[in-house]
Design a protein around this motif. Structure first.
Motif, PDB file in Angstrom:
ATOM      1  N   TYR A  71      -9.551  17.550   9.632  1.00 18.74           N
ATOM      2  CA  TYR A  71      -9.130  16.201   9.986  1.00 18.74           C
ATOM      3  C   TYR A  71      -8.364  15.612   8.805  1.00 18.74           C
ATOM      4  O   TYR A  71      -8.873  15.578   7.681  1.00 18.74           O
ATOM      5  N   GLN A  72      -7.164  15.127   9.085  1.00 16.13           N
ATOM      6  CA  GLN A  72      -6.345  14.450   8.083  1.00 16.13           C
ATOM      7  C   GLN A  72      -5.927  13.100   8.658  1.00 16.13           C
ATOM      8  O   GLN A  72      -5.173  13.048   9.629  1.00 16.13           O
ATOM      9  N   LEU A  73      -6.421  12.030   8.056  1.00 14.10           N
ATOM     10  CA  LEU A  73      -6.150  10.682   8.547  1.00 14.10           C
ATOM     11  C   LEU A  73      -5.706   9.797   7.395  1.00 14.10           C
ATOM     12  O   LEU A  73      -6.432   9.644   6.402  1.00 14.10           O
ATOM     13  N   ASN A  74      -4.530   9.232   7.531  1.00 17.82           N
ATOM     14  CA  ASN A  74      -4.013   8.217   6.606  1.00 17.82           C
ATOM     15  C   ASN A  74      -3.822   6.934   7.411  1.00 17.82           C
ATOM     16  O   ASN A  74      -2.968   6.887   8.308  1.00 17.82           O
ATOM     17  N   TYR A  75      -4.613   5.925   7.093  1.00 15.22           N
ATOM     18  CA  TYR A  75      -4.661   4.716   7.909  1.00 15.22           C
ATOM     19  C   TYR A  75      -4.469   3.501   7.019  1.00 15.22           C
ATOM     20  O   TYR A  75      -5.182   3.332   6.017  1.00 15.22           O
ATOM     21  N   VAL A  76      -3.496   2.651   7.373  1.00 14.89           N
ATOM     22  CA  VAL A  76      -3.216   1.417   6.628  1.00 14.89           C
ATOM     23  C   VAL A  76      -3.140   0.274   7.623  1.00 14.89           C
ATOM     24  O   VAL A  76      -2.360   0.335   8.589  1.00 14.89           O
ATOM     25  N   VAL A 126      -1.186   6.379  10.437  1.00 10.97           N
ATOM     26  CA  VAL A 126      -1.180   5.131  11.194  1.00 10.97           C
ATOM     27  C   VAL A 126      -0.915   3.968  10.243  1.00 10.97           C
ATOM     28  O   VAL A 126      -1.549   3.870   9.182  1.00 10.97           O
ATOM     29  N   ILE A 127       0.006   3.080  10.638  1.00  3.87           N
ATOM     30  CA  ILE A 127       0.284   1.848   9.900  1.00  3.87           C
ATOM     31  C   ILE A 127       0.330   0.703  10.904  1.00  3.87           C
ATOM     32  O   ILE A 127       1.120   0.736  11.853  1.00  3.87           O
ATOM     33  N   ASN A 128      -0.510  -0.302  10.697  1.00  3.92           N
ATOM     34  CA  ASN A 128      -0.525  -1.518  11.503  1.00  3.92           C
ATOM     35  C   ASN A 128      -0.200  -2.704  10.600  1.00  3.92           C
ATOM     36  O   ASN A 128      -0.822  -2.860   9.535  1.00  3.92           O
ATOM     37  N   GLN A 129       0.745  -3.541  11.021  1.00  2.00           N
ATOM     38  CA  GLN A 129       1.164  -4.686  10.222  1.00  2.00           C
ATOM     39  C   GLN A 129       1.291  -5.925  11.106  1.00  2.00           C
ATOM     40  O   GLN A 129       1.845  -5.855  12.201  1.00  2.00           O
ATOM     41  N   ALA A 177       0.853  -1.195   0.000  1.00  2.00           N
ATOM     42  CA  ALA A 177       0.000   0.000   0.000  1.00  2.00           C
ATOM     43  C   ALA A 177       0.884   1.240   0.000  1.00  2.00           C
ATOM     44  O   ALA A 177       1.904   1.296   0.702  1.00  2.00           O
ATOM     45  N   ALA A 178       0.486   2.224  -0.796  1.00  2.00           N
ATOM     46  CA  ALA A 178       1.197   3.503  -0.871  1.00  2.00           C
ATOM     47  C   ALA A 178       0.175   4.625  -0.879  1.00  2.00           C
ATOM     48  O   ALA A 178      -0.750   4.627  -1.699  1.00  2.00           O
ATOM     49  N   VAL A 179       0.332   5.580   0.035  1.00  2.00           N
ATOM     50  CA  VAL A 179      -0.592   6.711   0.168  1.00  2.00           C
ATOM     51  C   VAL A 179       0.217   7.998   0.105  1.00  2.00           C
ATOM     52  O   VAL A 179       1.184   8.173   0.853  1.00  2.00           O
ATOM     53  N   THR A 180      -0.181   8.878  -0.791  1.00  2.00           N
ATOM     54  CA  THR A 180       0.391  10.221  -0.878  1.00  2.00           C
ATOM     55  C   THR A 180      -0.745  11.217  -0.725  1.00  2.00           C
ATOM     56  O   THR A 180      -1.631  11.291  -1.586  1.00  2.00           O
ATOM     57  N   ASN A 181      -0.737  11.951   0.360  1.00  2.00           N
ATOM     58  CA  ASN A 181      -1.825  12.877   0.671  1.00  2.00           C
ATOM     59  C   ASN A 181      -1.281  14.298   0.666  1.00  2.00           C
ATOM     60  O   ASN A 181      -0.495  14.671   1.540  1.00  2.00           O
ATOM     61  N   VAL A 182      -1.677  15.056  -0.344  1.00  2.00           N
ATOM     62  CA  VAL A 182      -1.268  16.453  -0.433  1.00  2.00           C
ATOM     63  C   VAL A 182      -2.258  17.346   0.293  1.00  2.00           C
ATOM     64  O   VAL A 182      -1.897  18.399   0.815  1.00  2.00           O
ATOM     65  N   GLY A 183      -3.522  16.923   0.347  1.00  2.00           N
ATOM     66  CA  GLY A 183      -4.521  17.726   1.046  1.00  2.00           C
ATOM     67  C   GLY A 183      -4.697  19.087   0.410  1.00  2.00           C
ATOM     68  O   GLY A 183      -4.880  19.215  -0.790  1.00  2.00           O
ATOM     69  N   ILE A 184      -4.629  20.131   1.215  1.00  2.00           N
ATOM     70  CA  ILE A 184      -4.743  21.505   0.734  1.00  2.00           C
ATOM     71  C   ILE A 184      -3.341  22.089   0.632  1.00  2.00           C
ATOM     72  O   ILE A 184      -2.624  22.183   1.618  1.00  2.00           O
ATOM     73  N   ILE A 185      -2.947  22.458  -0.567  1.00  2.00           N
ATOM     74  CA  ILE A 185      -1.610  22.983  -0.797  1.00  2.00           C
ATOM     75  C   ILE A 185      -1.566  24.448  -0.383  1.00  2.00           C
ATOM     76  O   ILE A 185      -2.298  25.274  -0.927  1.00  2.00           O
ATOM     77  N   ALA A 186      -0.731  24.771   0.573  1.00  2.00           N
ATOM     78  CA  ALA A 186      -0.596  26.153   1.037  1.00  2.00           C
ATOM     79  C   ALA A 186       0.756  26.325   1.708  1.00  2.00           C
ATOM     80  O   ALA A 186       1.139  25.506   2.547  1.00  2.00           O
ATOM     81  N   PRO A 187       1.484  27.376   1.380  1.00  2.00           N
ATOM     82  CA  PRO A 187       2.760  27.623   2.054  1.00  2.00           C
ATOM     83  C   PRO A 187       2.593  28.148   3.470  1.00  2.00           C
ATOM     84  O   PRO A 187       3.494  28.002   4.290  1.00  2.00           O
ATOM     85  N   VAL A 188       1.459  28.762   3.773  1.00  2.00           N
ATOM     86  CA  VAL A 188       1.228  29.336   5.099  1.00  2.00           C
ATOM     87  C   VAL A 188      -0.125  28.861   5.595  1.00  2.00           C
ATOM     88  O   VAL A 188      -1.122  28.907   4.860  1.00  2.00           O
ATOM     89  N   MET A 189      -0.155  28.387   6.833  1.00  2.00           N
ATOM     90  CA  MET A 189      -1.401  27.952   7.465  1.00  2.00           C
ATOM     91  C   MET A 189      -1.544  28.657   8.797  1.00  2.00           C
ATOM     92  O   MET A 189      -0.571  28.819   9.542  1.00  2.00           O
TER      93      MET A 189
END
Length: 675
Positions: A540-545, A447-450, A290-302
């Motif tokens: 909320y930003q969640l990457n779960y494998v 999160v990565i569980n194996q 599994a490979a996940v690439t999450n860019v979400g909202i691109i912004a230099p300043v938050m």
């Protein structure tokens, strides 16, 4: 071109009526054939049909085009001089238009009213993105082969299912507090973040008990101690390479060059007979990738008005038993080899990486700096969620029973060589902004569980097992858990500037004038127009494998020696029951920001959790001949409540209660048609 205006008029009206007919058909389709219950009211009388109807329009001949010329007027002069412009409308209905030169300037056509206040136009921002992927492989490849012409008793290998269930439960202890069911609402995401925070505090205590008392190896780290590359609890500079450690699959490996093999096979067909048997009962590959690439909202300043929670979690565990019983050795001497040449790896990497924006060129030597003078604002009312949820499961059994003997010829037997593979990739990217303002909190979780389970206890029995010329190899297995989490652009947190509250107020009031503090921020130097996204709620930003691979490869080989084996010096028997690979690979690349500046108004909570565990079992169960009673272990593995048929309990793996995949049966009853 039509010759005269009369023909043009007729053609014009024919086209008009065709459009009316198509519109009527469209309405019929939209109504889906429904008929009004009550009779529709008759249309109102047309004004043109009234007896006293009169109009000052004069009917002219048809003019195909519609010319128009705007009335000129003086923008800055004292007076305005208007001219009558011909206006052609269809058939030339035309009414003279006159304007008063003394009309107030704010009432002139084309000029906005002076008393109308301009407001900031707010655009709609991007919505939430949620991807849920669920992959399952179930394979039963329990083969039986008998090369003799005599009947032999079948061996009951059903106990392997019970052992796999026990091993999976033991390994699940390492992911018990890091594994969650798929969230159904934002409250579930808040509960996950709170649970990981409590877990980090508990694991950080020095006097905590071990997660599993019988673990062969165990490593737990939190915070900065979890950063870097860890291989079975040891800090390394580089990751091992899977390709360098993959076992030799023997007959299951693809040929290097088919042409060369064909020539050798043709040459050997006319040579002397070879008395040999080669058996590959293992060589299985079970893998989750599994490979996940999450860019979400691109912004230099938050800019985050509330709290910022960031947590990275990796939990890895393997459980295996590799006890090979070789009948060539006398009992009590070297009757078995425990853990023969099985390699097991837990490889984890948690790292942060800065993202450097490319320069847009330097200004002239004495040129004044450029700051934004205008802004474009988008708004999202409520919470925004970017979630990628991936679950991958493999359950494979390859319990073979082979009765072999030399036949005076060359025989190759491949009863293993199965491949179960789950592959999932996700790339998520939203829109680009210069500034993202979050009115609530930001919760960012990776999160990565194996879990990898292998049962590879093999038996070589039978008469003549100790004869010369017999080669038995039951090892060479590989267990591989590899997980990587990379955060891009995180770490540069700064105090919230005072002008940010003015920015939020200006957006709420739709003030078109950009606040002076925002326009003068050095982070936006060099930009003329500023693109701003305002989120009123939480982000909320969640990457779960979650990956689970289970392989049972318990082979029972009965080798019956014939006179050919004793009398022929060149006779050979090669038996390989190992060389299996159980693999879990997961990678998460999370882009938190581009440029690396995050203004924070609340608290900052960051943590990293790394759990690695390995359990080596030495199971001494010996298979028995098949009896007349169904093995209880099979029922216990498929359903832990056998007293209530029809109810489905949790089996080896709890996959969010979506599918009872662990109770599935193979579609090939003979296990030969599609196996």
């Amino acid at each position: 071109m039509l010759p005269d205006r009369t023909s043009q008029t007729i053609a014009h009206f024919i086209g008009y009526f065709d459009s009316v007919i198509e519109e009527a058909r469209l309405r019929i389709q939209q109504s889906e054939g429904r008929v009004l219950g009550e009779k529709a009211a008759p249309p109102a009388e047309l004004q043109a049909l009234a007896p006293d109807f009169a109009t000052d329009f004069s009917l002219r001949s048809f003019i195909p085009d519609v010319p128009y010329r705007a009335p000129p007027f003086d923008l800055y002069g004292g007076g305005s001089h208007f001219h009558h412009a011909p206006i052609g409308l269809g058939f030339g209905w035309q009414r003279p238009v006159s304007f008063d030169p003394d009309m107030p300037r704010h009432m002139l056509p084309g000029r906005p009213a002076a008393d109308v206040e301009q407001q900031l136009h707010i655009f709609a921002g991007p919505g939430s993105i949620q991807a849920q992927i669920f992959q399952v492989n179930v394979l039963y490849d329990d083969d039986y082969l008998d090369l003799t012409d005599q009947p032999h008793e079948r061996i009951d290998m059903s106990f392997v299912a019970g052992r796999l269930s026990d091993y999976a439960d033991a390994g699940a202890a390492y992911g018990e507090r890091t594994t969650f069911d798929r969230p159904q609402d934002h409250a579930s995401l808040d509960a996950m973040a709170k649970g990981y925070g409590t877990l980090g505090e508990a694991l950080g205590q020095e006097d905590r008990p071990p997660i599993h008392a019988d673990a062969h190896s165990e490593f737990v780290a939190t915070g900065d101690g979890a950063k870097g590359i860890h291989v079975n609890g040891e800090l390394r500079e580089e990751m091992p390479v899977l390709k360098d450690l993959l076992p030799d699959r023997g007959l299951a490996a693809p040929p290097a060059e088919e042409a060369e093999d064909a020539e050798q096979a043709t040459a050997g067909a006319h040579g002397p007979a070879v008395d040999s048997i080669v058996v590959d009962a293992g060589a299985n590959v079970v893998a989750n990738i599994a490979a996940v690439t999450n860019v979400g909202i691109i912004a230099p300043v938050m800019s985050v008005m509330g709290d910022y929670h960031q947590v990275d979690v990796i939990s890895q565990a393997y459980v295996y038993s590799d006890v090979d019983h070789d009948g060539r050795f006398p009992a009590g001497d070297a009757a078995f080899h425990a853990g023969s040449a099985t390699q097991a790896f837990n490889i984890a990497a948690i790292k942060d990486m800065a993202f450097a924006l490319g320069g847009g060129g330097e200004e002239g030597g004495d040129a004044p700096p450029v700051f934004p003078t205008d802004w474009v604002v988008s708004r999202i009312d409520g919470d925004v969620c970017f979630m990628e949820w991936i679950e991958q499961y493999n359950f494979v059994t390859d319990n073979d029973q082979l009765v072999i003997t030399t036949r005076g010829s060359e025989i190759s037997i491949l009863s293993g060589g199965n491949t179960a593979l789950n592959v999932s990739t996700f790339f998520g990217m939203s829109m680009q902004y210069d500034l993202v303002i979050v009115g609530g909190n930001v919760i960012d979780m990776n999160v990565i569980n194996q879990l990898a389970v292998l049962y590879d206890n093999d038996w070589l029995v039978g008469s003549g097992a100790g004869a010369s010329g017999v080669s038995f190899d039951g090892g060479g297995n590989l267990i591989w858990n590899q997980a990587s989490i990379t955060n891009v652009g995180s770490g540069n947190f700064q105090e919230m500037p005072g002008y940010m509250s003015d920015v939020v107020a200006a957006i709420d009031e739709r003030d078109p004038n950009m606040p002076a503090g925002l326009a003068g921020d050095a982070a936006f130097q060099g930009q003329h127009v500023l693109s701003v996204l305002y989120i009123t709620g939480n982000v909320y930003q969640l990457n779960y494998v979650n990956q689970v691979s289970i392989l049972g490869d318990a082979d029972h080989v009965s080798q019956l020696a014939a006179n050919m084996l004793a009398e022929t010096e060149d006779a050979s028997v090669t038996i390989r029951t190992g060389n299996n690979a159980v693999i879990n690979i997961a990678e998460i690349v999370d882009y938190d920001s581009f440029g690396g500046t995050t203004y924070l108004g609340g608290g900052l909570y960051t943590d990293a959790i790394l759990i690695q565990g390995g359990i080596i079992e030495q199971d001494d169960t010996h298979p028995q001949t098949v009896g007349t009673k169904l093995a209880n272990e099979v029922i216990a593995f498929l359903d832990d409540t056998p007293d209530h048929p029809g109810t489905s309990g949790d089996g080896v793996i709890d996959a969010g209660h979506d599918y009872s995949w662990n109770t599935a049966m193979p579609s090939d009853a003979m296990q030969t048609v599609i196996a």
